[in-house]
Enzyme design. Sequence first.
Site, PDB file in Angstrom:
ATOM      1  N   GLY A  88       0.813  -1.215   0.000  1.00  0.00           N
ATOM      2  CA  GLY A  88       0.000   0.000   0.000  1.00  0.00           C
ATOM      3  C   GLY A  88       0.842   1.257   0.000  1.00  0.00           C
ATOM      4  O   GLY A  88       2.064   1.232   0.144  1.00  0.00           O
ATOM      5  N   GLY A  90       2.599   3.827   1.429  1.00  0.00           N
ATOM      6  CA  GLY A  90       3.136   4.096   2.751  1.00  0.00           C
ATOM      7  C   GLY A  90       3.615   5.512   2.950  1.00  0.00           C
ATOM      8  O   GLY A  90       3.809   5.951   4.089  1.00  0.00           O
ATOM      9  N   ARG A  91       3.819   6.227   1.854  1.00  0.00           N
ATOM     10  CA  ARG A  91       4.256   7.628   1.974  1.00  0.00           C
ATOM     11  C   ARG A  91       3.697   8.482   0.845  1.00  0.00           C
ATOM     12  O   ARG A  91       4.272   9.513   0.490  1.00  0.00           O
ATOM     13  CB  ARG A  91       5.779   7.722   2.008  1.00  0.00           C
ATOM     14  CG  ARG A  91       6.465   7.172   0.767  1.00  0.00           C
ATOM     15  CD  ARG A  91       7.957   7.366   0.867  1.00  0.00           C
ATOM     16  NE  ARG A  91       8.611   6.907  -0.352  1.00  0.00           N
ATOM     17  CZ  ARG A  91       9.636   7.515  -0.918  1.00  0.00           C
ATOM     18  NH1 ARG A  91      10.117   8.617  -0.401  1.00  0.00           N
ATOM     19  NH2 ARG A  91      10.200   7.031  -1.995  1.00  0.00           N
ATOM     20  N   ASP A 123       8.281   6.633   8.157  1.00  0.00           N
ATOM     21  CA  ASP A 123       7.840   7.980   8.553  1.00  0.00           C
ATOM     22  C   ASP A 123       6.949   8.639   7.510  1.00  0.00           C
ATOM     23  O   ASP A 123       6.405   9.722   7.738  1.00  0.00           O
ATOM     24  CB  ASP A 123       9.044   8.865   8.869  1.00  0.00           C
ATOM     25  CG  ASP A 123       9.973   9.089   7.679  1.00  0.00           C
ATOM     26  OD1 ASP A 123       9.630   8.674   6.550  1.00  0.00           O
ATOM     27  OD2 ASP A 123      11.050   9.680   7.884  1.00  0.00           O
ATOM     28  N   ARG A 174       3.049  13.852  -7.973  1.00  0.00           N
ATOM     29  CA  ARG A 174       3.146  12.911  -9.091  1.00  0.00           C
ATOM     30  C   ARG A 174       1.800  12.816  -9.808  1.00  0.00           C
ATOM     31  O   ARG A 174       0.755  12.728  -9.180  1.00  0.00           O
ATOM     32  CB  ARG A 174       3.578  11.529  -8.594  1.00  0.00           C
ATOM     33  CG  ARG A 174       3.699  10.511  -9.713  1.00  0.00           C
ATOM     34  CD  ARG A 174       4.496   9.292  -9.298  1.00  0.00           C
ATOM     35  NE  ARG A 174       3.827   8.468  -8.310  1.00  0.00           N
ATOM     36  CZ  ARG A 174       4.367   7.368  -7.785  1.00  0.00           C
ATOM     37  NH1 ARG A 174       5.596   6.996  -8.143  1.00  0.00           N
ATOM     38  NH2 ARG A 174       3.701   6.649  -6.895  1.00  0.00           N
ATOM     39  N   ASP A 250       4.304  -4.551  -7.522  1.00  0.00           N
ATOM     40  CA  ASP A 250       3.657  -3.323  -7.041  1.00  0.00           C
ATOM     41  C   ASP A 250       4.187  -2.091  -7.757  1.00  0.00           C
ATOM     42  O   ASP A 250       3.666  -0.991  -7.550  1.00  0.00           O
ATOM     43  CB  ASP A 250       3.822  -3.175  -5.525  1.00  0.00           C
ATOM     44  CG  ASP A 250       5.263  -3.251  -5.081  1.00  0.00           C
ATOM     45  OD1 ASP A 250       5.858  -4.333  -5.224  1.00  0.00           O
ATOM     46  OD2 ASP A 250       5.814  -2.243  -4.592  1.00  0.00           O
TER      47      ASP A 250
END
Length: 491
Positions: A88, A90-91, A123, A174, A250
């Site tokens: 997934g 994550g950032r 993070d 993006r 992915d």
Amino acid sequence: MAVHFPFDNSYAALPEGFFARVAPTPVATPRLIKLNRPLARELGLDPDRLDSPEGAEILAGKRIPEGADPIAMAYAGHQFGNFVPQLGDGRAILLGEVIDQNGVRRDIQLKGSGPTPYSRRGDGRAALGPVLREYIVSEAMAALDIPTTRSLAAVITGETVARETLLPGAVLTRIATSHIRVGTFQFFAARRNQDAVKALADHVIARHYPNAINTKQPYLTLLQEVIRRQAELVARWLLVGFIHGVMNTDNCSVAGETIDYGPCAFMDGYDPTKVFSSIDHTGRYAYGNQPRIALWNLTRLAECLVPLISDDQDAAIADAEAALGQFSEQFGQAYHAGLRAKLGLFTAQDGDRELIGDLLGAMIEQAADFTLTFRGLSDLAGNAETDSVRNLFAEPAAFDGWLGRWRQRTAAEPQDAATRRAAMQAVNPAFIPRNHRIQAVIEAAVERDDFAPFEELLAVLAHPYRDQPGFAGYAQPPQPHEQVLQTFCGT
């Protein structure tokens, strides 16, 4: 007036299990360091309003624009061949979608915008270096006319992120026709949630492959179209010497765009076994392995779609295998047609593959620069002196015999020298984002807050097929002390 985004969100209307709703984490003092003004206009956005304090706050995730529905997308994936059932975003957080000036639906995603439920103890932030790398390479790929995600903006956050050392934080905006991956299908297939796989497939068909809707087997057509696009995409990578570096499922877009530029690199000397990624210890994603890995990834997609293709599972498997069996031919056709074009051959003749193979073999043996060899041949087609290409070979005599054969082959076609040279220059770039140039840009920005080298490199790479005498140095390979031997994900 406020910055306006004409959002028209579709993915966020799918069932909750497809994503997690999560807002970006605000940052301290966002500063816009680069705005892609032509792309902003293409997306129906006002670049003058984006280029403002409010725009910087939106592009950093500090302010949520009206109409946004921020989500982190769920997906799984095979990473270096090992299946991870939950990855997934994550950032990265998808702000929403807009319909661009050409009627195409585009995602607007903030990368480095803070933790999400998929962060896996990370993070959720991005360092400035990887943001600049992705901006440079994705925009260079677009200029090379290779399907790719795009970069709308880069923002410094005013905060540091802890990696090997403390580094300046940044956020990349993006743009993609979608962020749906092979791993998105795997996420639901691994959970045996066929309703979700079908809902996702229907969404992808409506969004990317609407011609499949009225076919007898729409899900088979979907698979066939994704295979075709991936075959053509990877062929185009190889034709410019591009190494993705982390071709996990992915990172494989079902829209057929290049996505996720972490440890990517362009070759200098031609070497099919070349690997730059620091985490690719076995060479799984080496330059020459990329077609094989693309097929492996597509096979994982086929496994997800087989239950949808037909109620007769034996027939569905046979159909999927037949579709996968087309990949090698589709890739080969695109790749060899591209190589013929790079050599200025307007027709396909017996012996062309041998001619091409002999050149590539000599380039391997002599460590000839991939980009400069083909660009130099473009000049030779216009009857330039041969030394510019001969000198790229450690033993120039290895090139001389091949050159005579090439001249004999081109003489068999009616096109004149000027026509051939122009056609070759249109497919053989003079400028690629060479690793040492990217590294120099990152060092100037991170260590000195100097973005002039970044701007200059972007300006050169915006016109890769054009001779730019004032910037000839950007076309040159690195000196020994400038060589970049490894690239890193930066996550």
